[in-house]
Motif scaffolding. Structure first.
Motif, PDB file in Angstrom:
ATOM      1  N   THR A 245      30.117  12.364  70.877  1.00 21.18           N
ATOM      2  CA  THR A 245      28.998  12.765  70.017  1.00 21.18           C
ATOM      3  C   THR A 245      29.182  14.133  69.385  1.00 21.18           C
ATOM      4  O   THR A 245      28.694  14.378  68.280  1.00 21.18           O
ATOM      5  N   ARG A 249      27.859  15.367  65.587  1.00 19.96           N
ATOM      6  CA  ARG A 249      26.706  16.252  65.434  1.00 19.96           C
ATOM      7  C   ARG A 249      27.088  17.524  64.690  1.00 19.96           C
ATOM      8  O   ARG A 249      26.334  18.005  63.847  1.00 19.96           O
ATOM      9  N   GLU A 253      25.277  17.556  60.892  1.00 15.58           N
ATOM     10  CA  GLU A 253      24.024  18.285  60.997  1.00 15.58           C
ATOM     11  C   GLU A 253      24.152  19.700  60.460  1.00 15.58           C
ATOM     12  O   GLU A 253      23.370  20.569  60.783  1.00 15.58           O
ATOM     13  N   GLU A 271      17.306  13.067  56.319  1.00 19.33           N
ATOM     14  CA  GLU A 271      18.629  12.483  56.200  1.00 19.33           C
ATOM     15  C   GLU A 271      18.792  11.806  54.853  1.00 19.33           C
ATOM     16  O   GLU A 271      17.947  11.024  54.437  1.00 19.33           O
ATOM     17  N   ARG A 279      28.497   8.569  57.486  1.00 20.21           N
ATOM     18  CA  ARG A 279      28.571   8.625  58.943  1.00 20.21           C
ATOM     19  C   ARG A 279      28.721   7.220  59.538  1.00 20.21           C
ATOM     20  O   ARG A 279      29.474   7.005  60.485  1.00 20.21           O
ATOM     21  N   GLN A 306      25.988  11.597  74.415  1.00 21.83           N
ATOM     22  CA  GLN A 306      24.792  12.380  74.675  1.00 21.83           C
ATOM     23  C   GLN A 306      23.549  11.552  74.357  1.00 21.83           C
ATOM     24  O   GLN A 306      23.642  10.425  73.864  1.00 21.83           O
ATOM     25  N   ALA A 308      19.161  11.722  73.078  1.00 24.57           N
ATOM     26  CA  ALA A 308      18.115  12.439  72.366  1.00 24.57           C
ATOM     27  C   ALA A 308      16.768  11.908  72.828  1.00 24.57           C
ATOM     28  O   ALA A 308      16.665  10.806  73.367  1.00 24.57           O
ATOM     29  N   SER A 400      22.771   8.792  71.641  1.00 23.76           N
ATOM     30  CA  SER A 400      23.035   9.286  70.293  1.00 23.76           C
ATOM     31  C   SER A 400      23.901   8.298  69.512  1.00 23.76           C
ATOM     32  O   SER A 400      24.458   7.350  70.062  1.00 23.76           O
TER      33      SER A 400
END
Length: 480
Positions: A245, A249, A253, A271, A279, A306, A308, A400
């Motif tokens: 991840t 990220r 981001e 987004e 992506r 990961q 969220a 994620s």
């Protein structure tokens, strides 16, 4: 239709001496596959090929019987004539069949132990080669601890839970914690028992090769070009990516942190469609690359992911109601925006239709993503008092990279933790944090879960949740 030639070798006869071969020519001209013949109606096949219904019916029946015999393994001893059909020397081949193929896969089936019998049992024996397996969980859940155990376990002999091969550790965040690896190596009972055995080769930290990928560009180059060479050169049987991840990220981001044009935001923390499409394309490419690598090289690929926070629709019902109220235009608002004032246009019909569709989705929770996510995230599908603790408030998580990445992996293992009151059962203490090792989905084992703790020797499985409750109940009865 080469598959039909293999299933029914009699079709290899000349067209003028075998009516079945003439039927085959008509089927090939119609571009029909074996699946089409079995799935389509008889009259539909006859219409497309120009054959009679009787000929098509007999043909489909022969194919079905042949497939049944192949599935049962009855043709494993038959020898078919290959090539151009002239002579048997060098052209004979044994029909493998579905059953034989399954036996070949079973012979190649190898698994890497977690170094704990309870955890191995929960996931069907260990981490299998040839698949991409994900380990997900929040920070401090034990993902890296499990990965370190696999790096040592893969070096063990097959009789000890390994495959006698080396490992590659690809880091996208912190470097490989060699001190923790050495601690597991010197304290785990399996490694200590093998220290005095001269016939068993003891795992070594020197058999673990590390690679560093600071960004997506270097990650793509290493996985596509350098890693295949390293697998062949160093006899690698396990590839670990910790984590999958971090680079995504960091790359996508950037806009949210106010810099760069490589993010997926449009400047307002929303987004953008082009960024999300880019992506998604990279995730699909990465998943295809890892799956092909695992299958072609017969290795196990294990990645850490990961999580969220996840907010369900019920948590945002008040916000959604306010949003719907503010977005429904009235007739006066439509006229003030340039619409024909006083017109007979049914202005309220489109909004009412949207509200009706939303109302149907609310009445049928199976259509919502919140319900469907229960089957692949690892959070929210628990039942009972303990499950309620995991699915309320801030405990609701989601892996994620979204549903796109979920479709790229073969199995997902979620490491859950709950900072409640610890328990002690059978002399094993969970401490102040209750941890759960949960197999969310896998093609080789049913979903299950088992408690575990992190100790000096790695991960150690505890009794299941049901056994914990029963043990507490027995203790209460003994106290009475």
């Amino acid at each position: 239709m080469t598959d039909l030639h293999f299933l029914l070798p009699s079709f290899n006869a000349p067209a003028d001496s075998n009516p079945a071969a003439q039927a085959l020519a008509a089927i090939e001209n119609a571009h029909l596959t074996t699946s089409d013949l079995l799935a389509l109606d008889t009259w539909e096949v006859a219409k497309r090929t120009g054959l009679s219904v009787t000929v098509v019916k007999n043909l489909v029946e022969r194919i079905a019987n042949k497939l049944c015999a192949d599935l049962e393994g009855e043709d494993d001893s038959e020898v078919y004539r290959g090539g151009d059909g002239g002579g048997r020397e060098g052209n004979d081949q044994k029909a493998t069949g579905v059953k034989s193929t399954g036996l070949l896969l079973r012979e190649r089936w190898s698994m890497i132990s977690t170094l704990d019998d309870a955890l191995d049992e929960a996931i069907g024996g260990g981490f299998p080669v040839g698949y991409v397996t994900e380990i997900t969980g929040e920070s401090g859940a034990g993902k890296t601890q499990l990965l370190l155990s696999l790096l040592l376990s893969v070096q063990m002999a097959p009789s000890k839970g390994g495959i006698s091969k080396f490992a590659v550790y690809i880091s996208t965040e912190a470097p490989l914690p060699t001190s923790r690896l050495f601690q597991i190596l010197t304290t785990h009972p399996r490694f200590i028992s093998n220290a005095d055995d001269e016939t068993t080769k003891r795992p070594s930290l020197s058999n673990i090769h590390t690679l560093r990928t600071p960004d997506l560009e270097s990650q793509e180059h290493i996985l596509r070009y350098q890693l295949p060479i390293a697998i062949k050169r160093y006899n690698v049987g396990l590839v670990v990516i910790d984590s999958i991840t971090a680079n995504f990220r960091a790359e996508f981001e950037k806009g949210k942190r106010g810099g760069g044009s490589g993010g997926v935001t449009d400047g307002s923390n929303r987004e953008s469609a082009p960024g999300m499409a880019r992506r998604t394309a990279q995730l699909l490419s990465l998943g295809s690359l890892l799956r092909d690598l695992a299958s072609r090289e017969n290795i196990a690929v294990v990645v850490a992911n990961q999580v969220a926070d996840r907010f369900t629709s019920s948590m945002n019902s008040g916000m959604d109601t306010a949003l719907q109220t503010s977005t429904l235009p009235s007739s006066s608002a439509y006229a003030g925006a340039g619409g024909p004032a006083g017109s007979q246009y049914p202005q309220s019909q489109p909004p009412q239709q949207d509200v009706h569709s939303a109302h149907q989705q609310q009445n049928d929770p199976t259509l919502t993503l919140d319900h469907q996510a229960l089957f692949f995230t690892g959070w929210g599908d628990d039942t009972g008092s303990e499950g309620d603790q995991q699915t309320t408030g801030s405990n609701m998580k989601t892996p994620s990279l979204g549903l796109v990445w979920t479709n790229q992996i073969a199995a997902r293992i979620a490491l859950l933790k709950d900072g409640g009151v610890g328990r002690s059962v059978g002399g094993l203490s969970t401490g102040g944090t209750k941890r759960t090792f949960k197999l969310v989905f896998a093609p080789w084992a049913a979903p299950t879960s088992v408690g575990f703790e992190i100790c000096a020797s790695g991960l150690r499985g505890l009794a299941s949740s049901k056994s914990l409750n029963e043990a507490e109940h027995d203790n209460d009865n003994n106290d009475d």
